[in-house]
Scaffold this motif. Structure first.
Motif, PDB file in Angstrom:
ATOM      1  N   UNK A   3       0.838  -1.199   0.000  1.00 28.34           N
ATOM      2  CA  UNK A   3       0.000   0.000   0.000  1.00 28.34           C
ATOM      3  C   UNK A   3       0.872   1.247   0.000  1.00 28.34           C
ATOM      4  N   UNK A  18       1.197   3.682   2.044  1.00 31.18           N
ATOM      5  CA  UNK A  18       1.918   4.031   3.284  1.00 31.18           C
ATOM      6  C   UNK A  18       2.886   2.915   3.699  1.00 31.18           C
ATOM      7  N   UNK A  43       2.736   0.417   5.351  1.00 31.17           N
ATOM      8  CA  UNK A  43       2.179  -0.322   6.492  1.00 31.17           C
ATOM      9  C   UNK A  43       3.159  -1.351   7.041  1.00 31.17           C
ATOM     10  N   UNK A  44       4.432  -0.989   7.125  1.00 32.67           N
ATOM     11  CA  UNK A  44       5.387  -1.891   7.790  1.00 32.67           C
ATOM     12  C   UNK A  44       5.058  -1.867   9.281  1.00 32.67           C
ATOM     13  N   UNK A  45       5.124  -3.017   9.926  1.00 37.90           N
ATOM     14  CA  UNK A  45       4.766  -3.077  11.348  1.00 37.90           C
ATOM     15  C   UNK A  45       5.873  -2.395  12.152  1.00 37.90           C
ATOM     16  N   UNK A  46       5.572  -1.269  12.811  1.00 35.09           N
ATOM     17  CA  UNK A  46       6.641  -0.475  13.427  1.00 35.09           C
ATOM     18  C   UNK A  46       7.292  -1.162  14.620  1.00 35.09           C
ATOM     19  N   UNK A  66       8.330  -8.064   1.771  1.00 36.01           N
ATOM     20  CA  UNK A  66       7.360  -8.719   2.665  1.00 36.01           C
ATOM     21  C   UNK A  66       6.229  -9.340   1.843  1.00 36.01           C
TER      22      UNK A  66
END
Lengths: 265, 378
Positions: free
Chosen positions: B97, B99, B101-104, B162
């Motif tokens: 997407x 943004x 949306x990598x898991x911070x 990912x």
């Protein structure tokens, strides 16, 4: 910067100190001083002693401290679980259900805690739900009173959480449970720990509803402080009050450390 | 259907080539239709770009494939299987997407491993798969970092790694380059093209509002407007012979000149057309040869001429007055008033560019002046 002039800033700082010290800091300082006093007849206390603390950490007072800690931990954990669950459900629900949940969870804050206590007393005084006279009714009252804060804290954070994280996780093949446990809850951790700290502090200090419900075998610390000062044992009460503050502060600091670590990940 | 049976179906489907078929897919939010009857086939191994302005429905189309929006009507098929009702986690689709949306709260390697763990890949295989995916996007050295320690371009690469780690048959890219600056975007475009050369079996649905991205990457482009697919074809088809005015202007910029057909052209498949002025009167003495058919003599039409295909001619061609001259490095961009129409001309850098007010003559080859909607079928 709101006030650009250095002199003006100094004046404001001074005004703040003049206003803050008497209103906020002085009552705490007086309690701490009184907790070490043997007598206080003049302007300053006299006969300094540690006897008040010796009494506060033994017998009924120690039992009251443990009772408060157990009640606060239990109420906070239940409130956090229920509040988080409801907040996440509200986040996923339609507008109608969301409004109902928001209203239901603001109710215990809007209603005086004495009314909450009375409500529980009436509701749980007859079988099949006979909780009156048991520790459970005290924990239930604290839970009802603090769940609203857990709900509101988590609800605000869940609304701010970008749904793209959960969607990305689902897109990668994660089941809804895995998305909750590995993505949403860890990302909500700062607000969960903030909510836990708030619930714990509120429960530790709760007096009004507890007063109506507590059985003799389950006397939380605020009740014990009230009873001591009511009987005129002001200095013993002050020592217990200091212990109450210290215990609450210690737990809040510990929870705050978790929060800080979560924030900096 | 039981989970076991579902898995069996998914395993069988995994062996088929994975095209995407939209069948009359319609999505509405609170009574507003955001995707209106989309019917489109994305072929296995193809890069299909959905191109359109904001609010045209392209992202909704992509999200309906991922399972994040529920179509009100229509079906979506993946590799021949109807996935309309399937929850997102059972679709086996990679998605990146805008943004990222990598898991911070996870490191780069944990982000990439997440999908593999979710899909219950044997634990022993995961490190190699993570390293392979990160290697593909040149991020192997950043495995132990957290997303916040990476630049936008690096985060974008990790997001792609990912998505690729789970070895999806379909990759959905939702404006993946829009958060990058122009230089990084050019580099990432080349990276994406390379990635697709390395994984030719991967079907990619690419949503963008940037025509350069679509023209560079896509095998075919679907142009969307107001919740509808208005045109679909190869980049060259859309560029050379756009179906309508919107497509012509949106894809590459175009001069759209009103003409009246005056007869047959010099060759088969061409027509002779007279330029019509703003007052509706034929403005050119000398007819223009245009490509197209299906328009009878006397009828009006729009002819599309790309700015770089117009040439400054000597004595022949359409006469016009130079209004503005801009030097743009490799080209000179001229705005020329031709019979009341502002015509844009991109001429290779001119040694002696004409001055504003000067009269020039413009010529264009018949095959480069195309009547709108007449160049293609389907």
């Amino acid at each position: 910067m709101l006030v650009p002039s250095r002199t003006a800033r100094r004046v404001i700082h001074l005004l703040f100190l003049v206003a803050f010290v008497p209103v906020f800091a002085l009552p705490f300082a007086v309690i701490v001083v009184a907790s070490f006093a043997g007598a206080w007849s003049g302007a300053l206390p006299s006969h300094p002693t540690l006897g008040n603390y010796a009494a506060a950490t033994s017998g009924d007072s120690l039992h009251a401290l443990l009772t408060s800690l157990i009640t606060a931990v239990a109420a906070s954990l239940i409130a956090l679980t229920v509040g988080t669950w409801a907040a996440l459900a509200a986040d996923a629900a339609g507008r109608g259900l969301r409004r109902v949940l928001d209203g239901a969870f603001v109710l215990p804050v809007a209603v005086p805690s004495v009314v909450v206590g009375l409500g529980l007393l009436v509701a749980f005084s007859k079988p099949p739900l006979l909780l009156n006279g048991t520790p459970a009714i005290v924990i239930a009252a604290h839970t009802v009173l603090v769940t609203a804060f857990a709900y509101q804290s988590v609800r605000a954070a869940a609304t701010r959480l970008d749904p793209a994280f959960a969607q990305a996780a689902a897109g990668l093949g994660a089941t809804p449970l895995r998305v909750l446990l590995r993505i949403r809850l860890p990302l909500l951790l700062p607000s969960l720990t903030a909510a836990a700290g708030l619930c714990f502090a509120l429960s530790m200090g709760e007096l009004s509803a507890t007063m109506m419900l507590y059985p003799p075998s389950w006397t939380p610390l605020p009740i014990r402080i009230f009873a001591l000062t009511d009987r005129g044992s002001l200095f013993s009460g002050a020592a217990l009050a200091v212990l109450l503050m210290a215990a609450t502060l210690a737990v809040l600091l510990a929870v705050g450390r978790i929060r800080t670590r979560a924030d900096h990940r | 259907m039981t989970a076991l049976a579902d898995s069996a179906v998914e395993a069988a489907a995994a062996e088929q080539p994975a095209g995407i078929r939209f069948e009359d897919v319609t999505v509405s939010y609170h009574g507003t239709t955001v995707l209106d009857g989309l019917t489109l086939d994305v072929r296995p191994g193809e890069v299909m770009a959905l191109l359109g302005p904001s609010g045209s429905g392209k992202t909704t189309a992509l999200r309906s494939v991922a399972g994040f929006v529920e179509p009100e009507r229509g079906r979506i098929h993946l590799a021949g299987r109807d996935i309309t009702e399937l929850p997102p986690h059972r679709r086996g689709i990679g998605m990146v997407v805008q943004s990222y949306a990598l898991f911070p709260h996870m490191r780069v390697d944990q982000n990439v491993a997440f999908g593999l763990q979710a899909q219950r890949v044997p634990r022993a295989e995961i490190p190699a798969r993570v390293a392979d995916a990160l290697g593909k996007v040149g991020m192997a050295d950043y495995a132990r970092r957290h997303p916040r320690e990476l630049s936008g371009g690096q985060q974008q690469r990790v997001a792609i790694a990912r998505a690729l780690a789970i070895r999806p048959r379909v990759l959905l890219l939702d404006e993946p380059l829009s958060a990058l600056d122009a230089q990084l975007r050019t580099g990432m475009l080349a990276e994406l093209a390379r990635l697709h050369r390395e994984l030719p079996e991967l079907t990619i649905l690419y949503v963008t509002h940037d025509q350069i991205e679509a023209l560079t990457l896509a095998d075919r482009i679907g142009v969307m407007r107001d919740a509808k697919l208005v045109d679909c074809g190869t980049a060259e088809e859309l560029y050379r012979a756009p179906r309508d005015e919107f497509v012509a202007r949106f894809l590459g910029g175009a001069n759209l000149l009103p003409v009246r057909i005056v007869g047959d052209g010099p060759r088969a498949g061409t027509l002779a057309a007279a330029l019509v002025g703003p007052d509706g009167v034929d403005a050119s003495a000398e007819p223009l040869a245009v490509t197209g058919g299906g328009v009878a003599a006397g009828e009006r039409a729009l002819v599309c001429v790309r700015p770089h295909l117009l040439r400054l001619a000597g004595d022949a061609g359409l006469p016009g007055t130079v209004v503005e001259v801009q030097w743009r490095g490799a080209v000179h961009r001229l705005t020329v008033d031709v019979a009341g129409h502002a015509v844009t001309v991109d001429a290779p850098e001119l040694k002696a560019p004409p001055a504003p007010g000067e009269t020039v003559r413009l010529s264009v080859a018949a095959e480069d002046a195309v009547l709108l909607g007449s160049g293609r079928r389907g």
